[in-house]
Scaffold this active site. Structure first.
Site, short mmCIF file in Angstrom:
data_model
loop_
_atom_site.label_atom_id
_atom_site.label_comp_id
_atom_site.label_asym_id
_atom_site.label_seq_id
_atom_site.Cartn_x
_atom_site.Cartn_y
_atom_site.Cartn_z
CE1 TYR A 146 -3.67 -2.53 0.78
CE2 TYR A 146 -4.63 -0.34 0.63
CZ TYR A 146 -4.77 -1.71 0.59
OH TYR A 146 -6.00 -2.26 0.39
CE LYS A 198 0.56 -18.48 0.62
NZ LYS A 198 -0.32 -19.68 0.74
CG ASP A 230 -3.59 -20.24 1.60
OD1 ASP A 230 -3.13 -20.03 2.74
OD2 ASP A 230 -3.08 -21.09 0.83
CG ASP A 254 -8.33 -4.17 1.20
OD1 ASP A 254 -9.28 -3.49 1.62
OD2 ASP A 254 -8.16 -4.44 -0.01
CG ASP A 258 -14.12 -6.18 1.52
OD1 ASP A 258 -13.94 -5.34 2.44
OD2 ASP A 258 -14.31 -5.83 0.32
C1 IPM Z 1 -10.62 -0.18 2.71
C2 IPM Z 1 -10.66 0.22 1.27
C3 IPM Z 1 -9.40 0.99 0.93
C4 IPM Z 1 -8.24 0.04 1.19
C5 IPM Z 1 -9.34 1.56 -0.52
C6 IPM Z 1 -10.51 2.49 -0.80
C7 IPM Z 1 -8.03 2.25 -0.82
O1 IPM Z 1 -10.84 -0.91 0.47
O2 IPM Z 1 -10.60 0.71 3.57
O3 IPM Z 1 -10.58 -1.38 3.00
O4 IPM Z 1 -7.89 -0.77 0.31
O5 IPM Z 1 -7.69 0.08 2.30
MG MG Z 2 -11.09 -2.70 1.55
#
Ligand code: IPM
Ligand code: MG
Length: 360
Positions: A146, A198, A230, A254, A258
């Site tokens: 990042y 990893k 994984d 990240d 999700d």
């Molecule tokens: C998050 C988002 C951000 C990230 C993006 C928008 C840069 O996906 O906060 O998880 O990847 O950190």
């Molecule tokens: Mg994200």
């Protein structure tokens, strides 16, 4: 002066797409709780996002987050962010200029992402309920690919090479691992910390392996557990009840959070804190700007409301924070908040429901 008397100065950045709409509901809830609990906030609203970038010149020197505003924010107590991202700007440009600038510039090294299921009907896994899904991810937030720059050589030719290294520092790794051990101790549940990496393929993450062992030696009461990213993704779906506190790198964090958001009912509820303990920190929903829903009053503001709860907790108002969480949970359980998806109820109706429940 007690913390309750202090005026907290907060920066408010609605941002792009649905950001300003969900922010409006989040502030509605903040105002009600502040009034009820005798808390004081001074809000400074900033226009940053893609519209602002376009208005100030776009590709011709457009402004994402000017130094003057950054300097003001540095002196505040917290930042509330809606969402950033809009197809009218080059991919990642405004995200980098606003979100990454604040994360890195304010040294917000912890990205804290609670994953908690409030009602079984919201979970896509069969036979899993609230007792099975209650975990928190500590995602490192200032290093990894990042914050390395992308390099391209022989661009556009058949010999092109592109690279962006996954870079970790000892200090950066240690402080986030230490935060996670402290959190595992404070939560006092499984008394276990899971490290997700990893290191079998990305040998640079041997730094994480060694640091985890060394820092862990200071926490004899916390058991150390480990999973490769994984396998961790697989276990999240198969046995989410095994998870309590997990610490991981920026990029993996990240992605896996999700999955976590889906387990708790979707991006409509998942919030996060970008934290530097004791310093100005930033709170935001995990979801993006969802441009297709802009201006229709259909986005779900619950994640932004939960971000307000996390902010209050960070500012030392744990009871006020917990009351927001409890009312959101109850409204979901009572089916007053029918869904966490967009379009089922109006954005402002959900904000009103939460605000009314909290006005008490
Ligand atoms: C998050 C988002 C951000 C990230 C993006 C928008 C840069 O996906 O906060 O998880 O990847 O950190
Ligand atoms: Mg994200």
């Amino acid at each position: 002066m007690s913390t309750a008397d202090k005026t907290h100065k907060i920066a408010v950045i609605g941002g792009d797409g649905i950001g300003p709409e969900v922010m409006c509901e989040a502030l509605k809830v903040l105002d009600v709780v502040a009034e009820r609990d005798g808390l004081h906030f001074e809000k400074v609203v900033y226009p940053f996002g893609t519209d602002h970038w376009l208005k100030t010149g776009g590709t011709d020197g457009g402004e994402t987050l000017p130094d003057s505003a950054f300097a003001e924010i540095e002196g505040m107590d917290a930042v509330l962010l809606g969402a950033i991202g809009d197809p009218r700007a080059p991919v990642g440009h405004v995200e980098h200029g606003v979100i990454m600038r604040l994360r890195v510039g304010l040294d917000l090294f912890v990205n804290l992402r609670p994953v908690k299921l409030y009602d079984a009907r919201l979970c896509p896994l069969k036979d899993k309920g609230p007792a099975d899904i209650d975990m928190v991810f500590v995602r490192e937030n200032t290093e990894d690919a990042y914050t390395a720059s992308a390099e391209f050589s022989a661009k556009g030719t058949p010999d092109e090479v592109a690279q962006q290294p996954m870079r970790y520092t000892r200090k950066g790794t240690e402080r986030v691992i230490r935060y996670a051990f402290d959190l595992a101790r404070k939560r006092n549940r499984s008394k276990k910390l899971l490290m997700v990496d990893k290191a079998n393929a990305v040998r640079a993450q041997d730094l994480w392996t060694r640091t985890f062992e060394e820092v862990g030696a200071d926490y004899p009461d916390i058991e150390r557990d480990h999973a490769y990213i994984d396998a961790a993704c697989m276990w999240m779906l198969k046995n989410p009840e095994w998870f309590d506190v997990a610490v991981t790198t920026n990029l993996f964090g990240d992605i896996i959070t999700d999955i976590g958001a889906m387990l708790q009912g979707g991006l409509g509820i998942a919030a996060s804190g970008n934290i530097h303990p004791g310093q100005v920190s930033l709170f935001e929903p995990i979801h993006g700007s969802a441009p297709k829903y802009t201006g229709q009053d259909v986005a779900n503001p619950v994640a932004s409301i939960m971000a307000v709860s996390m902010m209050l907790d960070h500012l030392g108002h744990g009871e006020s924070a917990a009351s927001i969480e409890a009312q959101v949970a109850r409204l979901i359980q009572d089916n007053a908040i029918k869904s966490l998806s967009a379009g089922v109820q109006k954005t402002h109706e959900i904000g009103d429901l939460v605000a009314e429940a909290l006005a008490g």
